[in-house]
Design an enzyme around this catalytic site. Sequence first.
Site, PDB file in Angstrom:
ATOM      1  N   ARG A 204     -20.647  -8.318   8.381  1.00  0.00           N
ATOM      2  CA  ARG A 204     -21.413  -7.289   9.082  1.00  0.00           C
ATOM      3  C   ARG A 204     -20.401  -6.376   9.771  1.00  0.00           C
ATOM      4  O   ARG A 204     -19.266  -6.791  10.072  1.00  0.00           O
ATOM      5  CB  ARG A 204     -22.339  -7.918  10.123  1.00  0.00           C
ATOM      6  CG  ARG A 204     -23.363  -8.907   9.554  1.00  0.00           C
ATOM      7  CD  ARG A 204     -24.177  -9.537  10.673  1.00  0.00           C
ATOM      8  NE  ARG A 204     -25.190 -10.452  10.155  1.00  0.00           N
ATOM      9  CZ  ARG A 204     -25.006 -11.773  10.025  1.00  0.00           C
ATOM     10  NH1 ARG A 204     -23.841 -12.318  10.362  1.00  0.00           N
ATOM     11  NH2 ARG A 204     -25.984 -12.547   9.567  1.00  0.00           N
ATOM     12  N   LYS A 229     -23.655 -13.323  14.545  1.00  0.00           N
ATOM     13  CA  LYS A 229     -25.082 -13.204  14.809  1.00  0.00           C
ATOM     14  C   LYS A 229     -25.706 -14.588  14.970  1.00  0.00           C
ATOM     15  O   LYS A 229     -25.466 -15.481  14.157  1.00  0.00           O
ATOM     16  CB  LYS A 229     -25.767 -12.462  13.648  1.00  0.00           C
ATOM     17  CG  LYS A 229     -27.228 -12.127  13.915  1.00  0.00           C
ATOM     18  CD  LYS A 229     -27.807 -11.315  12.778  1.00  0.00           C
ATOM     19  CE  LYS A 229     -29.261 -10.959  13.036  1.00  0.00           C
ATOM     20  NZ  LYS A 229     -29.863 -10.187  11.923  1.00  0.00           N
ATOM     21  N   HIS A 294     -23.693  -1.890   5.442  1.00  0.00           N
ATOM     22  CA  HIS A 294     -24.394  -3.131   5.096  1.00  0.00           C
ATOM     23  C   HIS A 294     -24.617  -3.242   3.589  1.00  0.00           C
ATOM     24  O   HIS A 294     -24.788  -4.353   3.075  1.00  0.00           O
ATOM     25  CB  HIS A 294     -25.729  -3.211   5.846  1.00  0.00           C
ATOM     26  CG  HIS A 294     -26.075  -4.600   6.277  1.00  0.00           C
ATOM     27  ND1 HIS A 294     -25.365  -5.283   7.234  1.00  0.00           N
ATOM     28  CD2 HIS A 294     -27.042  -5.457   5.856  1.00  0.00           C
ATOM     29  CE1 HIS A 294     -25.886  -6.495   7.406  1.00  0.00           C
ATOM     30  NE2 HIS A 294     -26.895  -6.633   6.567  1.00  0.00           N
ATOM     31  N   ARG A 297     -22.010  -5.467   2.165  1.00  0.00           N
ATOM     32  CA  ARG A 297     -22.319  -6.896   2.353  1.00  0.00           C
ATOM     33  C   ARG A 297     -23.341  -7.365   1.311  1.00  0.00           C
ATOM     34  O   ARG A 297     -23.185  -8.429   0.713  1.00  0.00           O
ATOM     35  CB  ARG A 297     -22.836  -7.104   3.772  1.00  0.00           C
ATOM     36  CG  ARG A 297     -23.293  -8.519   4.105  1.00  0.00           C
ATOM     37  CD  ARG A 297     -23.618  -8.582   5.588  1.00  0.00           C
ATOM     38  NE  ARG A 297     -24.554  -9.644   5.932  1.00  0.00           N
ATOM     39  CZ  ARG A 297     -24.215 -10.888   6.261  1.00  0.00           C
ATOM     40  NH1 ARG A 297     -22.937 -11.231   6.259  1.00  0.00           N
ATOM     41  NH2 ARG A 297     -25.134 -11.774   6.598  1.00  0.00           N
ATOM     42  N   HIS A 320     -26.548 -17.143   6.926  1.00  0.00           N
ATOM     43  CA  HIS A 320     -28.008 -17.123   7.005  1.00  0.00           C
ATOM     44  C   HIS A 320     -28.536 -18.476   7.465  1.00  0.00           C
ATOM     45  O   HIS A 320     -28.075 -19.522   7.004  1.00  0.00           O
ATOM     46  CB  HIS A 320     -28.624 -16.798   5.634  1.00  0.00           C
ATOM     47  CG  HIS A 320     -28.439 -15.376   5.220  1.00  0.00           C
ATOM     48  ND1 HIS A 320     -28.588 -14.955   3.913  1.00  0.00           N
ATOM     49  CD2 HIS A 320     -28.129 -14.266   5.937  1.00  0.00           C
ATOM     50  CE1 HIS A 320     -28.367 -13.654   3.847  1.00  0.00           C
ATOM     51  NE2 HIS A 320     -28.087 -13.222   5.053  1.00  0.00           N
ATOM     52  N   TYR A 329     -31.482 -12.043  -2.881  1.00  0.00           N
ATOM     53  CA  TYR A 329     -30.480 -11.483  -3.787  1.00  0.00           C
ATOM     54  C   TYR A 329     -30.746 -11.843  -5.245  1.00  0.00           C
ATOM     55  O   TYR A 329     -30.233 -11.188  -6.150  1.00  0.00           O
ATOM     56  CB  TYR A 329     -29.073 -11.927  -3.358  1.00  0.00           C
ATOM     57  CG  TYR A 329     -28.688 -11.373  -2.016  1.00  0.00           C
ATOM     58  CD1 TYR A 329     -28.445 -10.008  -1.849  1.00  0.00           C
ATOM     59  CD2 TYR A 329     -28.603 -12.196  -0.900  1.00  0.00           C
ATOM     60  CE1 TYR A 329     -28.116  -9.487  -0.604  1.00  0.00           C
ATOM     61  CE2 TYR A 329     -28.271 -11.684   0.349  1.00  0.00           C
ATOM     62  CZ  TYR A 329     -28.037 -10.335   0.489  1.00  0.00           C
ATOM     63  OH  TYR A 329     -27.733  -9.813   1.720  1.00  0.00           O
TER      64      TYR A 329
END
Length: 347
Positions: A204, A229, A294, A297, A320, A329
Amino acid sequence: MNWSAKSIQHKGTERIAVYFEKNTELINRIKQIQGAKWSSSKMVWHLPDTDENRIRFKIVPRQQLLPSAEGIEQIEKFKRHLRSQRYSERTVTTYSEALRWFLVYYRDKSIAEITNIDVIDYNNDHILKNNLSSSYQNQIVNAVKLFFQTVRETKMLVDKIHRPKRAKVLPNVLSKEEVKLILEAHSNLKHRTMLSVIYSCGLRCGELLALRPHDIDSKRNIVLLKNSKGKKDRIVPLSPKILEMLREYYKTYKPHYFLFEGQTTGKAYDARSLQLILKQALTKSSITKPATLHWLRHSYATHLLESGTDLRYIQELLGHNSSKTTEIYTHVSTKSLQQIKSPFDDL
């Protein structure tokens, strides 16, 4: 000249959006207002939310956008509670602002009298009526629920409050050829290195800018990402090509505190400047897609999947919490799709 204006939240900041059909004269006038910017994501001109701009565009004065004295006091208590629970400052701002707008709507009502019905009415009479986004609607429900459960110690039956279905938006992905063009577009070593590290490690923007030189472990070929995050640490592999680029960069720029610093020594590079570097790379590469940092990424994750990397490893690399987040994805990977033969070819 037909135009309209309203207050909006853009990148965590209160702004005034001005809507009108394309008009050169009006665009030139707006450009002259200090702080005026064009948002390519929202496709609108927006300005700082000041009293002067509110008067200029005939928007409700700020005084009418404040909660009651009780509401202001309760919001401060809510902020203190969130901080004591170690919520990030960004989450504190998002939740307290969502609660503020809700309490502004009920500024003439005692907080003790607010019920589930009021949340439902706010949803129907304000959010839906003004065509506000489903993400904003979810923020309001989450903030109100947490506020009443913690600060007020009253349970809101949120199951009875209508939550919008989340839009199933696919991530934007660049091809490997497009990524290569972007990463090679800049001759400036620092610019090229920053974009390359984001893509090669799937970072990120904030994670890249928070890196410090000792986070690069050249002996183990990994990058240590601290307090990312969700306040989670994680490690990602470091490609030999990127390590060589980083060594050349370090010898040239000799950063002091952050790995990538701006013009002020010891201060992290500015996120907006980094986004501008990407835009310049897109222009130089003649790529017309409205790519953001982003996107790099997303492209990293998709390209890993297409090269055969297990989805569980990709989940770990991206940080995640849920595998469902990573599974998106699979919907943009073209590896399987390219093997499907169209019936048109048999006609």
